[in-house]
Structure formats: structure tokens, C-alpha cells
Design a protein around this motif. Sequence first.
Motif, PDB file in Angstrom:
ATOM      1  N   PHE A   1      35.893  29.501  40.876  1.00 40.27           N
ATOM      2  CA  PHE A   1      35.481  30.717  41.568  1.00 40.27           C
ATOM      3  C   PHE A   1      34.580  30.355  42.741  1.00 40.27           C
ATOM      4  CE2 PHE A   1      32.465  34.274  42.138  1.00 40.27           C
ATOM      5  CZ  PHE A   1      33.368  35.272  42.460  1.00 40.27           C
ATOM      6  N   ARG A   2      34.840  30.940  43.901  1.00 39.09           N
ATOM      7  CA  ARG A   2      34.006  30.711  45.082  1.00 39.09           C
ATOM      8  C   ARG A   2      33.020  31.861  45.217  1.00 39.09           C
ATOM      9  NH1 ARG A   2      36.294  29.498  51.188  1.00 39.09           N
ATOM     10  NH2 ARG A   2      34.268  29.367  52.248  1.00 39.09           N
ATOM     11  N   TRP A   3      31.745  31.528  45.211  1.00 37.53           N
ATOM     12  CA  TRP A   3      30.676  32.498  45.374  1.00 37.53           C
ATOM     13  C   TRP A   3      30.255  32.458  46.836  1.00 37.53           C
ATOM     14  CZ3 TRP A   3      28.848  36.742  43.621  1.00 37.53           C
ATOM     15  CH2 TRP A   3      27.538  37.145  43.867  1.00 37.53           C
ATOM     16  N   LEU A   4      30.786  33.427  47.605  1.00 41.78           N
ATOM     17  CA  LEU A   4      30.529  33.508  49.038  1.00 41.78           C
ATOM     18  C   LEU A   4      29.840  34.831  49.321  1.00 41.78           C
ATOM     19  CD1 LEU A   4      30.811  32.686  52.021  1.00 41.78           C
ATOM     20  CD2 LEU A   4      33.157  33.597  51.949  1.00 41.78           C
TER      21      LEU A   4
ATOM     22  N   GLU B   1      31.435  26.631  45.348  1.00 47.75           N
ATOM     23  CA  GLU B   1      32.530  26.755  44.389  1.00 47.75           C
ATOM     24  C   GLU B   1      31.990  26.375  43.016  1.00 47.75           C
ATOM     25  OE1 GLU B   1      37.008  25.120  43.583  1.00 47.75           O
ATOM     26  OE2 GLU B   1      36.382  25.530  45.638  1.00 47.75           O
ATOM     27  N   LEU B   2      32.217  27.278  42.056  1.00 45.57           N
ATOM     28  CA  LEU B   2      31.733  27.058  40.698  1.00 45.57           C
ATOM     29  C   LEU B   2      32.730  26.204  39.914  1.00 45.57           C
ATOM     30  CD1 LEU B   2      30.448  30.677  40.045  1.00 45.57           C
ATOM     31  CD2 LEU B   2      29.213  28.741  41.003  1.00 45.57           C
TER      32      LEU B   2
ATOM     33  N   TYR C   1      38.848  33.886  52.034  1.00 41.96           N
ATOM     34  CA  TYR C   1      37.408  33.634  52.139  1.00 41.96           C
ATOM     35  C   TYR C   1      36.977  33.239  53.550  1.00 41.96           C
ATOM     36  CZ  TYR C   1      36.894  33.644  47.028  1.00 41.96           C
ATOM     37  OH  TYR C   1      36.863  34.007  45.705  1.00 41.96           O
ATOM     38  N   ASP C   2      37.650  32.258  54.124  1.00 44.69           N
ATOM     39  CA  ASP C   2      37.207  31.743  55.419  1.00 44.69           C
ATOM     40  C   ASP C   2      37.402  32.750  56.543  1.00 44.69           C
ATOM     41  OD1 ASP C   2      36.313  29.280  54.373  1.00 44.69           O
ATOM     42  OD2 ASP C   2      38.372  28.517  54.366  1.00 44.69           O
TER      43      ASP C   2
ATOM     44  N   PRO D   1      42.252  34.671  39.785  1.00 43.38           N
ATOM     45  CA  PRO D   1      41.499  33.957  38.752  1.00 43.38           C
ATOM     46  C   PRO D   1      40.223  33.340  39.330  1.00 43.38           C
ATOM     47  CG  PRO D   1      43.774  33.174  38.880  1.00 43.38           C
ATOM     48  CD  PRO D   1      43.548  34.111  40.023  1.00 43.38           C
ATOM     49  N   PRO D   2      39.192  33.199  38.562  1.00 40.89           N
ATOM     50  CA  PRO D   2      39.071  33.519  37.147  1.00 40.89           C
ATOM     51  C   PRO D   2      38.656  34.967  36.885  1.00 40.89           C
ATOM     52  CG  PRO D   2      37.086  32.431  37.845  1.00 40.89           C
ATOM     53  CD  PRO D   2      38.000  32.483  39.053  1.00 40.89           C
ATOM     54  N   MET D   3      38.413  35.753  37.925  1.00 46.95           N
ATOM     55  CA  MET D   3      37.936  37.126  37.756  1.00 46.95           C
ATOM     56  C   MET D   3      39.047  38.102  37.354  1.00 46.95           C
ATOM     57  SD  MET D   3      34.612  37.239  38.531  1.00 46.95           S
ATOM     58  CE  MET D   3      34.295  38.871  39.097  1.00 46.95           C
ATOM     59  N   HIS D   4      40.265  37.885  37.858  1.00 49.81           N
ATOM     60  CA  HIS D   4      41.337  38.860  37.670  1.00 49.81           C
ATOM     61  C   HIS D   4      42.617  38.182  37.207  1.00 49.81           C
ATOM     62  CE1 HIS D   4      38.827  40.299  41.123  1.00 49.81           C
ATOM     63  NE2 HIS D   4      38.700  41.310  40.287  1.00 49.81           N
TER      64      HIS D   4
END
Length: 154
Positions: free
Chosen positions: A40-43, A35-36, A15-16, A62-65
Motif C-alpha cells: 500500500f502506498r501512503w501518499l 510504500e508500506l 498516484y504520480d 489491494p490491499p484496501m479493496h
Amino acid sequence: MITKLGVASVYVHDYDEAKAFFVDKLGFEVRHDVELDDGFRWLTVGPPAQPTFQFALTVPGPPMHDDETATMLRTLMAKGVLSGGAWNTDDCAKTYAEYSARGVEFLQEPTTRPYGVEAVFRDVSGNWYSLNEVNETAFDQEAMSQAFGDAGTG
């Protein structure tokens, strides 16, 4: 009826690192970085000229995959076969020069195409993008059919 695309996404390794690339090298703005509850990080980032568009930077996992899917996505990124799409610019040669000076890796220098001028670059996760300065015929179906010999039309 759909009126426009609001969010598109691309898979990234980190992410960074991805955030730094899009903000520092491409000049994008951060739209959201939260971060939810589920980790999950919504960036999301986006070009300043398109303030309502969000480009989501997503690390496979995770948590998407599940682990298998995340591994497959990372393998495809490592191969450099994923594309994050095409970005438009008013001056491809100028943007190419600016981005090259900032260390962006280009796979193709600006080249004249029937639809305008195109360069191709790669992000820090291996995704490739087309950088387009479109001309007046870019959205003219008949002109593009003539330029590309009717291939893929019908």
C-alpha cells in the motif's frame, strides 16, 4: 472529543499523476509518500497554510479493496460523480485565474453565492471540488436558513 479533521482521502487513478496535479497545479506540499510492507502506498498532500492536514491520494485496489470494489470505485470516478470536498481561499477570482493558467479544468467560474464566492474544478481523476471564498455569513445558521429558505434545517 474530536478536535479537528487530520486526514481526508480521495480516490485517484494514478498516484504520480495525482501527486503532480496537487503539487504542481494546486501548490500543495507532499506530506508523506511511502510504500508500506503490504504494497500500500501512503501518499498524502496538503495546502501549505494548513500544515497538519493530510489529503490522502488513494488508488482503488489491494490491499484496501477487492477487485469488485476497486472496479466500482473506478467506475464512479470515470462518471465524475465523486467529490473531494471544498477548499477555502481568500480570493476565489484570483485563485481561479492562477489555477486556470496552470491548466486546472473548471466546471464553474467564480459565482456569488449566499455564503461567498464559489468556483468548481475537477482533478485529473475526475473528482470535483468546490473552491470557496467564504463571507461573514457562511457559518451563520440563521442567515443561511434565510438564504436557502429553511430547506434542510430542523
